[in-house]
Design an enzyme around this catalytic site. Sequence first.
Site, mmCIF file in Angstrom:
data_model
loop_
_atom_site.group_PDB
_atom_site.id
_atom_site.type_symbol
_atom_site.label_atom_id
_atom_site.label_comp_id
_atom_site.label_asym_id
_atom_site.label_seq_id
_atom_site.Cartn_x
_atom_site.Cartn_y
_atom_site.Cartn_z
ATOM 1 N N GLU A 47 34.030 -3.788 -8.778
ATOM 2 C CA GLU A 47 33.708 -5.201 -8.656
ATOM 3 C C GLU A 47 33.863 -5.792 -10.052
ATOM 4 O OE1 GLU A 47 29.831 -5.936 -7.030
ATOM 5 O OE2 GLU A 47 30.130 -8.107 -7.214
ATOM 6 N N ARG A 273 26.917 10.518 -8.190
ATOM 7 C CA ARG A 273 27.342 9.675 -9.309
ATOM 8 C C ARG A 273 26.979 10.362 -10.621
ATOM 9 N NH1 ARG A 273 26.250 4.310 -8.683
ATOM 10 N NH2 ARG A 273 25.710 3.815 -10.795
ATOM 11 N N LYS A 283 25.936 -1.371 -14.491
ATOM 12 C CA LYS A 283 26.473 -2.596 -15.088
ATOM 13 C C LYS A 283 25.376 -3.612 -15.366
ATOM 14 C CE LYS A 283 29.930 -2.890 -12.117
ATOM 15 N NZ LYS A 283 31.123 -3.238 -11.378
HETATM 16 P P1 ATP Z 1 26.846 0.034 -11.353
HETATM 17 O O1 ATP Z 1 25.982 0.757 -10.363
HETATM 18 O O2 ATP Z 1 27.018 0.681 -12.666
HETATM 19 O O3 ATP Z 1 26.516 -1.414 -11.471
HETATM 20 P P2 ATP Z 1 28.712 -0.353 -9.362
HETATM 21 O O4 ATP Z 1 28.602 0.746 -8.381
HETATM 22 O O5 ATP Z 1 28.090 -1.643 -9.006
HETATM 23 O O6 ATP Z 1 28.275 0.137 -10.763
HETATM 24 P P3 ATP Z 1 31.372 -0.921 -8.784
HETATM 25 O O7 ATP Z 1 32.311 -1.742 -9.539
HETATM 26 O O8 ATP Z 1 30.866 -1.412 -7.470
HETATM 27 O O9 ATP Z 1 30.193 -0.638 -9.730
HETATM 28 O O10 ATP Z 1 31.895 0.562 -8.618
HETATM 29 C C1 ATP Z 1 33.214 0.931 -8.461
HETATM 30 C C2 ATP Z 1 33.265 2.374 -8.057
HETATM 31 O O11 ATP Z 1 32.751 3.183 -9.105
HETATM 32 C C3 ATP Z 1 32.449 2.670 -6.821
HETATM 33 O O12 ATP Z 1 33.256 3.426 -5.941
HETATM 34 C C4 ATP Z 1 31.299 3.479 -7.324
HETATM 35 O O13 ATP Z 1 30.940 4.445 -6.369
HETATM 36 C C5 ATP Z 1 31.861 4.128 -8.569
HETATM 37 N N1 ATP Z 1 30.798 4.391 -9.533
HETATM 38 C C6 ATP Z 1 29.961 3.485 -10.087
HETATM 39 N N2 ATP Z 1 29.091 4.095 -10.911
HETATM 40 C C7 ATP Z 1 29.377 5.417 -10.880
HETATM 41 C C8 ATP Z 1 28.829 6.579 -11.517
HETATM 42 N N3 ATP Z 1 27.800 6.491 -12.368
HETATM 43 N N4 ATP Z 1 29.403 7.773 -11.258
HETATM 44 C C9 ATP Z 1 30.453 7.868 -10.427
HETATM 45 N N5 ATP Z 1 31.002 6.827 -9.796
HETATM 46 C C10 ATP Z 1 30.485 5.609 -10.007
HETATM 47 MG MG MG Z 2 28.414 -1.870 -6.812
#
Ligand code: ATP
Ligand code: MG
Length: 778
Positions: A47, A273, A283
Site C-alpha cells: 500500500e 512476518r 509503517k
Molecule cells: P505494516 O504492517 O508495516 O504497516 P503493511 O502490512 O501495512 O505493513 P503493506 O504495504 O500492506 O504493509 O504490505 C505489503 C506486503 O508486505 C503484504 O503482503 C504484507 O504481508 C507484507 N509485509 C508487511 N510487513 C511484513 C513483515 N514484517 N514481514 C513480512 N512481510 C511483511
Molecule cells: Mg497493510
Amino acid sequence: MSTNAPTHNKIPDDEARIVTPNFITDVIDADLESGKHDRIVTRFPPEPNGYLHIGHAKSICLNAGLALDYGGQFNLRFDDTNPTTEDIEYVEAIRADVRWLGFDWGEHLYHASDFFEELYQYAEKLIRDGKAYVDSLSEEEIRAYRGTVTEPGRNSPYRKRSVEENLDLFRRMKAGEFEDGAHVLRAKGDMASTNMKMRDPLLYRIRHAHHYRTGDAWCIYPMYDYAHPLCDALEHVTHSLCSLEFENNREVYDWAIEHAEPPARPQQYEFARLQLDYTVLSKRKLIELVRGKYVSGWDDPRLPTVAGLRRRGVTPAAIRDFANRVGVAKANSRTDIALLEHSIRDDLNMKAPRVMAVLEPLKLVITNYPEGQRELLDAPYYPHDVPKEGSRGVPFSREVYIERGDFMEEPPKGFYRLSPGAEVRLRYGYVVRCDEVIKDDQGHITELRGSYDPDTLGKAPEGRKVRGAIQWVSVPDALDAEVRLYDRLFNVADPDAGEAHFSDHLNPDSLVTVRGFVEPSVATDADDTRYQFERQGYFIRDNDSTADALVFNRIVPLRDSWAKQTTEPAKPDPKKAPTPEPQKAAPTPDAPRNPVLEFTPAQKSRFTQYVDKLGLSDNDAALLAGNEALADYFDAAVNHYDDAKSVANWVVNELSGAMSGSDVTDIEVSPEQLAGLVRLINDDVISNRIGKDVLAEMLATGSDADTIVEAKGLRQISDEGELEPIVTRLISDNSDKVDAYRNGKTGLLGFFVGQVMRETGGQANPQMVQKLVQQKLG
Ligand code: ATP
Ligand code: MG
C-alpha cells in the site's frame, strides 16, 4: 533479474534455488507436478502509504525469488484503494527500493486502481446474484450489530433490500449522490460465523476524496478484503502470499473468488512476518518516528527502512542473504538483529577494501624521523583469503595519529599495544617505541613522543618480540572526517511490549558523532565504496559527504559489541579485598576496547595462556577468555587439532556468527567436528569460502565436515589442468579487461579471479587461480 518467462515452469533443483525450500515451495512443487498450474505468478502488493522496511524486503525476496526459481512471473502491485493516505512519493520510493533490492517486475506493474472499473462490475454482479446488499446503518450501528467473539451478530434491517433497490442505491453511491458514510456495500456472509471477518464484510464505502491516480473519477472505493483477491485474479496470480495476520481474511478472499467468478482462482497462503529485535517494523510506527522528528527522515541510517539501510551502506546482497536465513515459517517469532549484522559482515568481509582511520586521535611524534621527510608504504587492500587484489601507498611521516585507546600509561599484563617504553608496530610500517608522555595542566595526555626502528619495515625487530600492530594516519596527510557511529534505535528488544509508548525506549546513543582522520587514499575512490576501517568496522560515505567535508557512516562494527555485554559480564568478586582501580583505557566510541581490564583472575590467566602459549591475537584471546562456554569449546577443539590460531579464528568469527544467537552448549556441532572442518580447510581440501557453507550445513544437520564435503562434491579444485581452460576462456572473452590490465589496471586481477571462483561455485583454489591468471596476463 527479469522474471518474465512465459514458458512452462519447472521445479528447480534445490541447489539452484534462491529461496530455500519451505512449506510454500512444497505447495508450488505439488501444484506443478499435479498440473494444477503450469506457470506460477506471484506478486508483492504494497500500500503506497509509507516507505518499505526490511519486513517488506523479506516478502519481496520471497515473491520475486520464487518467480525466478520457477521461471514464473513476478508482479508489483500498488494496493491503492485508500485515497486519503496514499501518495505518489511513496509509489516512487517503493519502486526504487524493489529495484535496488535486485528485482524486476518487467512489464508487470499494476495498481488496484487500474481495476476500479472491473471491480465495480463484479460488485454489480454480486448484487444481481443476491450476494451483496447496500447497508444504511451508521458505522457505530454496524459495529453493534456485528456482535463479539463470544456472541453472534444480528442481521442488518437493510439486508432484505431487493436486488433492484440495491442496484439503484449502489449506482447512486457511485454517482456521488450521498455523503461519506451514508451507505456501504456489504457481502451477505454469515452474521453468526465464528470468523468475525465473515460477518457481512464491507465491500465498498463512500469517500469523497481525490485519488493520486484516478483523481475525482470515483467517490466509492473498494475495501482491501474485496479488492485484493480480485486484483490477484485479474493479474492471474497463482500463489498469493501474505503475512499471518491475514489468516482470517482468507475466508473472505475465497468467498470473493467463488462468487465474483473472475477469470482465475488464486489461492492465499500465509507465512510469519519478520519481527526484528531492537526496532519496529510497522509503517504506522515508522511514520511516527519520522513525523515526530525522532530520526532525520525515512532514510535515517538507524531506521529498518530499505532507504535507511541503503544509506547506511548495507548491500542488497546482504539483505537478500538475511531474508533467506530468516526463512519462511508458519509461526511468528522474533529475529535477533545480530543475524542481520552477520549477513552484512559476511558480505562486506569478502568485498570491502581495508584502509586505516583513527576515530579518537592521539598524536605521536617520532623524534628520530627526519622533519619534512615522507615515504609511501605499500599496504594491501585485502587480506589473503579475500579473492581480490590491490594495494595503495600510505604516506608515513614524523607525526602520526594513533587511536587513543591503543595507548595506556599503566598497561595491565597482556596489553600489547603502546605504553611508555613499550614497542608496537604501526601497521604496514615500522616498529615504534613510546619514550615520553606529554600532558596538559589537568593531567590529560595531549601527545606522545617516541622513536622508530628503521630496520623493521616488513621484518621482525632484531632480538625482541613485538606482538601488537595498530592503525595510524600520517598527520600532514590525514583527511579530516565526521564519522557517524550508529547503534540500535531502541534499547529494549521489543519496544512494543509493555505499557510504555515505544518512543520511550529510544536508545539515546543510537547516533554518536565523532571527528576522526582517514588515510588520504580514500579521496579518489568512488562515493559508494564500502571500506573496512581496520580494527573498527565497515564504513561508507554518507550522502551528506562532500569533497571538502567527508562524512562517513559506520555500517556495522567488526563484532557484535552487545553480545559481549550480555554473555555473562565478568563481575569482580565483592568478597575479595578491593584491588586498586586499574587505569581505564581511554573510552573509544567503538566496542569496549579492553575487556581484559574487567576480567576475573581466572579469565586473565586464560587470556594470558592463549596469547603467550597458543599465540592467539589479543582480540581472539579476549573474546574466548571472556566467555567460559566458548573457551571450553575452543579448548576441546584444540585437543583434536592443534592449529590453535586457525581453530580460534573459526570459533570466534564463524561459529559464533553462524550460531545466530544460540548458545555454544546447545549446538549440533561438537568441538571434534569443528576441528575436523578446520583441518580440511588448512589441508586445502576445501576453500575458506566453501568452509563457511559446510559449517552452516553442519549446524543444520549435525553431520561431519568430511561427510558433507564428499556427499556434495565440494572438494577444492587444485588441479591446474582443470582450472587452466576456464582461465584461458575468460581471458579470450574479456579482451577489453585484459588490455586494461596490461595498461596498468592491475586491480582487474580480482575480476578474473572472482569470475573463476564464481564459475566453479567457489571450489577453485584461489591462490592457484591467482597464479594462473597472473601467468597468463603476463
Ligand atoms: P505494516 O504492517 O508495516 O504497516 P503493511 O502490512 O501495512 O505493513 P503493506 O504495504 O500492506 O504493509 O504490505 C505489503 C506486503 O508486505 C503484504 O503482503 C504484507 O504481508 C507484507 N509485509 C508487511 N510487513 C511484513 C513483515 N514484517 N514481514 C513480512 N512481510 C511483511
Ligand atoms: Mg497493510
